[in-house]
Design a protein around this motif. Structure first.
Motif, mmCIF file in Angstrom:
data_model
loop_
_atom_site.group_PDB
_atom_site.id
_atom_site.type_symbol
_atom_site.label_atom_id
_atom_site.label_comp_id
_atom_site.label_asym_id
_atom_site.label_seq_id
_atom_site.Cartn_x
_atom_site.Cartn_y
_atom_site.Cartn_z
ATOM 1 N N CYS D 24 0.836 -1.187 0.000
ATOM 2 C CA CYS D 24 0.000 0.000 0.000
ATOM 3 C C CYS D 24 0.880 1.251 0.000
ATOM 4 O O CYS D 24 1.946 1.297 0.597
ATOM 5 C CB CYS D 24 -0.920 0.017 1.213
ATOM 6 N N HIS D 26 1.209 4.149 1.485
ATOM 7 C CA HIS D 26 0.799 4.960 2.628
ATOM 8 C C HIS D 26 2.016 5.758 3.038
ATOM 9 O O HIS D 26 3.028 5.206 3.427
ATOM 10 C CB HIS D 26 0.350 4.026 3.761
ATOM 11 N N VAL D 34 0.950 -6.001 5.814
ATOM 12 C CA VAL D 34 -0.339 -5.489 6.257
ATOM 13 C C VAL D 34 -1.316 -6.651 6.431
ATOM 14 O O VAL D 34 -1.341 -7.570 5.615
ATOM 15 C CB VAL D 34 -0.885 -4.474 5.235
ATOM 16 N N LEU D 42 -8.139 0.838 5.192
ATOM 17 C CA LEU D 42 -7.232 1.577 4.306
ATOM 18 C C LEU D 42 -7.977 2.200 3.137
ATOM 19 O O LEU D 42 -7.790 3.380 2.812
ATOM 20 C CB LEU D 42 -6.162 0.642 3.744
ATOM 21 N N GLN D 45 -9.802 5.511 3.276
ATOM 22 C CA GLN D 45 -9.071 6.780 3.110
ATOM 23 C C GLN D 45 -8.871 7.046 1.626
ATOM 24 O O GLN D 45 -8.126 6.337 0.950
ATOM 25 C CB GLN D 45 -7.701 6.678 3.786
ATOM 26 N N GLN D 48 -5.456 7.234 -0.293
ATOM 27 C CA GLN D 48 -4.590 6.066 -0.319
ATOM 28 C C GLN D 48 -4.704 5.339 -1.663
ATOM 29 O O GLN D 48 -5.784 5.293 -2.251
ATOM 30 C CB GLN D 48 -5.020 5.059 0.761
ATOM 31 N N VAL D 50 -4.037 1.436 -2.843
ATOM 32 C CA VAL D 50 -3.695 0.123 -2.304
ATOM 33 C C VAL D 50 -3.568 -0.883 -3.445
ATOM 34 O O VAL D 50 -4.435 -0.967 -4.309
ATOM 35 C CB VAL D 50 -4.790 -0.362 -1.325
#
Lengths: 339, 339, 339, 339, 339
Positions: D24, D26, D34, D42, D45, D48, D50
């Motif tokens: 991801c 981030h 993760v 996740l 958001q 983000q 992913v």
């Protein structure tokens, strides 16, 4: 073997004499001596219909024409160069149409095409072509004779011209169809290697004819579908009629091309069948003759002690043996279905 | 071999007698003696349904017809010239429809087609044809017998006529399919060169039938899709049914044409296989016989000093040598898989 | 060889017993003894889902059905006549769907098809078929067992039925694919003339299967695209899934038909190659044997004055000459690449 | 010979180890540890991106995934079953995309394909595949290294992944093209029967590759044309670029398939030509040798009264006669163009 | 045999010298020494037309170009990599066009293509190419000489450039057509196996040429159809003209490819016919010679009691028997049509 598309991009040297026939329907009179320069005045009169026919035009004729009618230079160029592809282009205020008359040379067994370039305006029709074209002369003659049948309309003139051109395709098609059916019958009735050349010649001619007719069909389709400001709506049925003729011709050509392909397949099968027959004959004859020859060879040997040689019936015995073996072999081949 | 498209552009000389049957559904009575001239009055009555059947019409019949109904001259021309291409044209107030009845001559093994020209108006149906057509007679008979089943509608009459015509295609298709399957079975079961001619004849018949049926399918499609002012909306399911039949027929024809092509390929492969077999036989036999003959030839030489010739067992030795070599060769060919 | 399309237009004589299973989802109970006449009441209740399964129905069953549901006579006719062409027709308030279950007879190596006719209404599903169909029994069994998985929706029932039918195509396809790959491997590994018959049989089966699957794909496409008042929008993904399966099957069939064509080409090339080899063998052996035989023939001549005949080493010389010429010929053929 | 479509409907038993890489973006950190269960948080958001990469996933991984992202069960099923058909499906809020990486085994000379299933959401990209796929590892590596080049966008990630996959097709295509050109050159330069097998193997590989690439081209076309809520409009040029690559590949494949067909035709013609040559040799040699042998045979006859036998020059005369006839025959064959 | 698509994905190593010609129409002066960096200022002036011609550019030239004009990186990449596929892409404010000049190497009898990449803006035209291209030099020369004929418009410049490129196709096409017709005539006039190689070489060249021309035709079609903000509406007729030329070329190529296929079929038929002739000759000669040899063999047998051997006319009788049998066989073969 001449070219299929003879004149691509080179200007054909035509031997037909230049002819500048201006025909105008002015109070029922047809005038072939109108001055070119007078045309622009004539077409100003909306109730006039003017047919200008230019055969084998010189450069200055074209220049005048361009001045009088204001045709687009690209259209003029298209009209005077050989193309081998019918088309229709819409310009501002007129259509430019390329069409082809076909001629069949029965001696040479070849089709040749003649380009007719047409400018179709609201009240004029301009034809440009290199060689004399029967359909044009015929249409003009009929227009002069049955004037009121033709109505007061350029579209009707155009219909009659295209119809006459297309009507001449049918006897050509019939001639080709007859040849296809002759060659088809020939193949099964009395197989001859010459049929092959005829099949390929016919394929070539049908291909040439189809290419032209299919493009003309597309052109007619454009004429029918398009919102055409040039001819009245009720003319559609007439152009539809020419269109139907062209479809019928391409359909027939396709069918006969299919049949030709079948005929070629049949020819090849029969050829291969014939090879089978020949090889069978060779095989049967060889085996029989070699067997008999082997017996003869055996009794031709020079051994001191060969009892058969001194038998009184030795010779007939040997011949009988040959015959017996031959008959036996024939029986075997018959059983196998080779004889 | 006759023409596939027999009558292109020449008027067929029909020997069927002219028949002028006018059938009208006027208070349940069918009248075959109505005067042609009375038709225009009849069709004024909106609650009337008129069926006019003209067989092998004379020019004056057509002229009358044209006067009474006001048909377009091009439609009249289409109705009386042979075409070989089904079509539908929408005119002002009526449809013009070309359809084809098919007949299968079991003896000649050929399909022939008969053109039916139909003018379909709001309350009339005009059929023009050259030869007697079974489907028309059949439909009229059924109409007369089960009148109320047919409703009060020209579209329903039309449906029954087309359905009867198309229903007659199925036994013809079945006859062709049977021949395809016979020829297919023949090829693998007992190979005969005659199969070839049958394959090509079948290809020809299927091609002819497909050409007609596929065009009729397109015509039906137009009938279904078009906003049709002539028949009520709920007739669509019926025409859809005829359309489905035509699709099923073209589908079957395509499948069987594919199978015929496969059959031809199989035929050619088997023919080529047979050639292989024959040539193998030739090769094996030649090599064995020539080898034995060579030995015989050697002992047929006239040299003074050939010790074998004076051996007491020379002759049997030579014969044994031949046999041995032959057996050796046979073993070699067997190992190669040629025997 | 049986017909590809076995039952065109003749009613198949089915030997399966008539079965009248009425299944209705009424408060979770499945009832196979519901009176046919009670159905019209059942389907009035909008919260009911009714599945009617008629196997090998008699005419009176159909009549009752027609009364209860009010189906169109043409749909009823389609449901009871064999067709070989999947289709979907939209009627007022219901769809009529023709689908086909396939069965593969491993012994006979043939595919056979069984027609399933479906009437799909808002809360009912009517199946009509001649023979017992595994997919129907399977779907009903799963519905009974996992009732709440099936939702409350006819579309979901339909999806499960079609999905089960289509899922059974995959093992059939796999069986055909295996045969294609076997025959392909056979051709290059150990060439046998029997491969030819297998290639043509496979072509036939794939053609038959493709014809059915491709039509069903079109039917599913209609189901997905059409504004369908019969099933909720979120079912589309499910029907899309069946559609994808059908596309995958036709794609695979097309690929394997291409491979079969390649295999046939390969077969023919190898066959022709084999002929070449045989003829080469024949040629080489003939030339060598004939050359040796010629020498033997020469020394078998009876001339009085042939000096070699009285040489002491004449005989070995002649044999040596034969060997020398044979070796020379072999060298020549080797250089030419024939050996 | 293995299957073209190896895994239809059976779950492939993969030996690649399961790998659960969660990447991801981030705050610039790439995290492969993760927890799967943390993903749903996740992707809430919106800033983000992913990337979830599942290799050889177990059933429980898929279940978790389904829970976290809420994917449609049919999509999950498609992702985990082998298909051999690229496709794109639009679901509510995400696309499901099937793509294929290709690998060329130079030793076996075979292409194999590896399925990549992609779920493309607004800010996530989920890849599911069985075997390790170089293009995925490569894309992730480049993303990590040149992070800001990739922008902040899933579409850009997707573009880089597809572009990397498609770029790997070119060396495979080049390898196939080289083989096509080798086999083509071989045919005319030194004819060998083995070329045949290579032609068919190449046809097969090109067919397989084309099937996949053409479907991917259609998928890209959908991506470009569709009003796509998932990626910004200026990405179109990038996807257009991948699309152009795929078109170029299918175009090249088509051209080389045409050339292969030509090569096959050429092969068959040359094969048939070679047969002609062999048979000509056989014919010429047989006729010459048989003629000479006939003369030898004649003078091997045992008649008492054969004047030549006692001529002093009889033997040379006989040999000379053989030579003369041979030369005459050679001259005849030369004139016929056989030598 | 070189590659058809020579440069797929690898950068061609060009030996042409780099040339950086900047031509701008600034108050009638043509300047080939303008600094690249000055271009951005020049194109700001809307009344300027700038033609930038980059031959074999270095990376830094391209970078500068990209800076000055702001071209998209993908377009720059396309411009500098070889493609073999004409295309047009619309970018923001300019078109990117890939076109191909063709050159015919009469000695090698091969067509080679040279890529021309064009960026077409409102008042600039940027050409990028590797090798010197005659059409570009020619167009610039004509622009310099007849400046006012070219108007003030980039579209007109573009038209002249494309027209010049396409005009050079015609002599190449004519060269190929001549070869097709030569090979066609050859086949029927004096059959030679070498024709085969020529047929396949021509097929290859026509395929290559068609691929390029057909894609260019599609590109022109886009130029004509698209709402083009880049050139004025009255340019359409001009681009239409180029489009018509391209259509005419592809039409001719298709026709000649059809004829080539026919020629190949004819070649194969004639080859097979020749085989038939050779085998017939072999069969006839073998049977006659073997029959005669059998008689010789019989009278070469060594039986003590063979009455013919002591006949005074025995020898002539034997020879006469051979002649009689040979004549009989010839008569039989004549009757069969083999001679």
């Amino acid at each position: 073997m001449a070219r299929l598309i003879r004149n691509t991009r080179q200007r054909a040297v035509s031997r037909a004499p230049a002819r500048h026939l201006v025909v105008c329907q002015h109070d029922g009179r047809f005038d072939s001596t109108v001055e070119v320069a007078a045309i622009s005045d004539l077409i100003q009169q909306k109730d006039q219909i003017v047919w200008v026919d230019l055969q084998n035009p010189r450069a200055e004729d074209l220049a005048l024409l361009s001045d009088e009618f204001g045709f687009h230079p690209l259209a003029i160029e298209d009209a005077t160069h050989p193309h081998e592809r019918p088309k229709i282009d819409a310009y501002n205020g007129y259509y430019f149409l390329l069409f082809y008359a076909l001629r069949y040379d029965a001696a040479q067994k070849r089709i040749s095409s003649q380009q007719v370039s047409l400018f179709i305006g609201a009240n004029y029709l301009v034809c440009i072509h290199q060689d004399p074209i029967a359909a044009i002369d015929e249409t003009i003659r009929r227009w002069q004779r049955y004037e009121h049948d033709f109505g007061e309309d350029v579209a009707e003139l155009l219909y009659h011209l295209l119809d006459t051109i297309v009507d001449e395709y049918f006897p050509i098609l019939d001639a080709l169809i007859e040849r296809v059916e002759d060659v088809e019958a020939q193949i099964f009735d009395h197989f001859r290697p010459e049929s092959l050349q005829e099949i390929f010649a016919l394929k070539r001619e049908l291909l040439l004819m189809r290419k032209i007719v299919a493009s003309e069909r597309d052109v007619l389709n454009v004429l029918i579908r398009r919102e055409a400001p040039v001819y009245p709506r009720d003319m559609v049925a007439y152009f539809q009629d020419v269109y139907d003729h062209l479809i019928r011709i391409t359909d027939s050509i396709d069918t006969y091309r299919d049949l030709l392909s079948s005929a070629l397949d049949a020819f090849l099968s029969l050829q291969s069948n014939q090879l089978n027959e020949v090889v069978k004959t060779l095989t049967i004859a060889s085996i029989i003759l070699m067997s008999a020859a082997l017996i003869a060879g055996v009794y031709g040997m020079n051994f001191e002690f060969m009892p058969e040689l001194s038998w009184p019936w030795g010779y007939p015995f040997a011949l009988g043996l040959m015959a017996a073996i031959s008959l036996l072999l024939i029986a075997i081949f018959k059983r196998r279905g080779w004889l």
